[in-house]
Design an enzyme around this catalytic site. Structure first.
Site, short mmCIF file in Angstrom:
data_model
loop_
_atom_site.label_atom_id
_atom_site.label_comp_id
_atom_site.label_asym_id
_atom_site.label_seq_id
_atom_site.Cartn_x
_atom_site.Cartn_y
_atom_site.Cartn_z
N CYS A 191 0.81 -1.22 0.00
CA CYS A 191 0.00 0.00 0.00
C CYS A 191 0.84 1.27 0.00
O CYS A 191 0.60 2.20 -0.77
CB CYS A 191 -0.99 -0.01 1.15
SG CYS A 191 -0.25 0.01 2.81
N HIS A 237 -2.33 0.81 6.91
CA HIS A 237 -2.76 0.83 5.50
C HIS A 237 -2.98 2.26 5.05
O HIS A 237 -3.43 3.10 5.83
CB HIS A 237 -4.04 0.01 5.32
CG HIS A 237 -4.41 -0.18 3.89
ND1 HIS A 237 -3.66 -0.95 3.03
CD2 HIS A 237 -5.45 0.31 3.16
CE1 HIS A 237 -4.23 -0.93 1.83
NE2 HIS A 237 -5.32 -0.17 1.89
N HIS A 255 -6.16 1.82 -4.00
CA HIS A 255 -5.15 1.24 -3.11
C HIS A 255 -4.77 -0.14 -3.62
O HIS A 255 -5.28 -0.60 -4.63
CB HIS A 255 -5.66 1.18 -1.67
CG HIS A 255 -6.80 0.23 -1.46
ND1 HIS A 255 -6.98 -0.45 -0.28
CD2 HIS A 255 -7.83 -0.16 -2.25
CE1 HIS A 255 -8.06 -1.20 -0.34
NE2 HIS A 255 -8.59 -1.05 -1.53
#
Length: 115
Positions: free
Chosen positions: A19, A72, A84
């Site tokens: 990410c 994240h 993402h």
């Protein structure tokens, strides 16, 4: 879209991302240097309320395996969608008002210059 997810992918690697390397890579294409991991990236920019997020803002989340810590990051794409990379399917759009993204939201940051 669809580029593989790989936890710990290296900065600059483009055949797979995690990410934070994905966000770092995309912002780097536009001359914006970001730190390597999501916790570090969450310290950049200005905090914006979730009700005021706009396209390009970074959204940060905790995960089950990170406790209360950020684990994240993704880029807000508008219409409750985040761009993402995560797990099977790799780079993709998901709805931030569903599942673990809704439950795990921590903070939004604006790092792009005003436009």
């Amino acid at each position: 879209m669809g580029t593989s997810y790989h936890l710990g992918a290296k900065s600059g690697q483009t055949d797979a991302f995690d990410c934070s390397s994905f966000v770092q890579y995309l912002y780097g294409l536009y001359g914006i240097d970001l730190p390597r991991n999501s916790r570090q990236q969450a310290n950049v920019g200005i905090t914006v309320p979730k009700s005021e997020i706009r396209k390009g803002d970074l959204l940060f989340f905790k995960r089950n395996d990170t406790g209360d810590n950020i684990g994240h990051v993704g880029i807000y794409a508008g219409n409750n969608q985040i761009l993402h990379t995560w797990g099977p399917g790799g780079v993709r759009y998901d709805n931030i008002e569903q599942g673990w993204l809704k439950e795990g939201f921590v903070v939004a940051k604006r790092v792009l210059p005003e436009y």
